[in-house]
Motif scaffolding. Structure first.
Motif, mmCIF file in Angstrom:
data_model
loop_
_atom_site.group_PDB
_atom_site.id
_atom_site.type_symbol
_atom_site.label_atom_id
_atom_site.label_comp_id
_atom_site.label_asym_id
_atom_site.label_seq_id
_atom_site.Cartn_x
_atom_site.Cartn_y
_atom_site.Cartn_z
ATOM 1 N N PRO A 58 0.814 -1.227 0.000
ATOM 2 C CA PRO A 58 0.000 0.000 0.000
ATOM 3 C C PRO A 58 0.843 1.271 0.000
ATOM 4 N N ARG A 59 1.967 1.239 0.691
ATOM 5 C CA ARG A 59 2.828 2.423 0.736
ATOM 6 C C ARG A 59 3.398 2.724 -0.645
ATOM 7 N N ARG A 62 0.748 4.079 -2.978
ATOM 8 C CA ARG A 62 0.479 5.510 -2.739
ATOM 9 C C ARG A 62 1.583 6.375 -3.354
ATOM 10 N N LEU A 86 -7.418 3.211 -2.214
ATOM 11 C CA LEU A 86 -6.274 2.617 -1.528
ATOM 12 C C LEU A 86 -6.474 2.599 -0.021
ATOM 13 N N GLU A 87 -7.000 3.684 0.521
ATOM 14 C CA GLU A 87 -7.201 3.757 1.962
ATOM 15 C C GLU A 87 -8.272 2.779 2.433
ATOM 16 N N ASP A 90 -6.730 -0.679 2.832
ATOM 17 C CA ASP A 90 -5.859 -0.869 3.998
ATOM 18 C C ASP A 90 -6.637 -1.364 5.197
#
Length: 91
Positions: A58-59, A62, A86-87, A90
């Protein structure tokens, strides 16, 4: 019955020898290239492709999204929508 000087009988099989030599050399080259490059056919290993390290997926996603936005490849609207997606992933 002999033909010519007697060497005609063995010459008929020479094409088979050369064919096997060429095929064997080709197979050897393909095997060596495969072993040296570590290619296994695009992830067809038994275990499958390795997952990204925990938290890195995920990092990195982003970061890529921010880079694309900074380069102007995506609009502000699209950036916000994808960031929201994306959030949500998570959680």
């Amino acid at each position: 019955m002999m033909w010519g000087d007697g060497m005609g009988g063995g010459m008929g099989w020479m094409w088979l020898f050369w064919l096997l030599l060429i095929v064997g050399t080709t197979v050897l080259v393909v095997v060596l290239v495969t072993l040296l490059t570590g290619s296994r056919g695009g992830g067809s290993r038994q275990g499958g492709p390795l997952p990204p390290p925990t938290g890195a997926g995920p990092r990195r996603a982003r970061e890529i999204l921010e880079e694309r936005y900074a380069r102007g490849e995506i609009s502000t609207e699209e950036f916000r929508e994808r960031l929201r997606t994306l959030e949500e992933g998570d959680r």
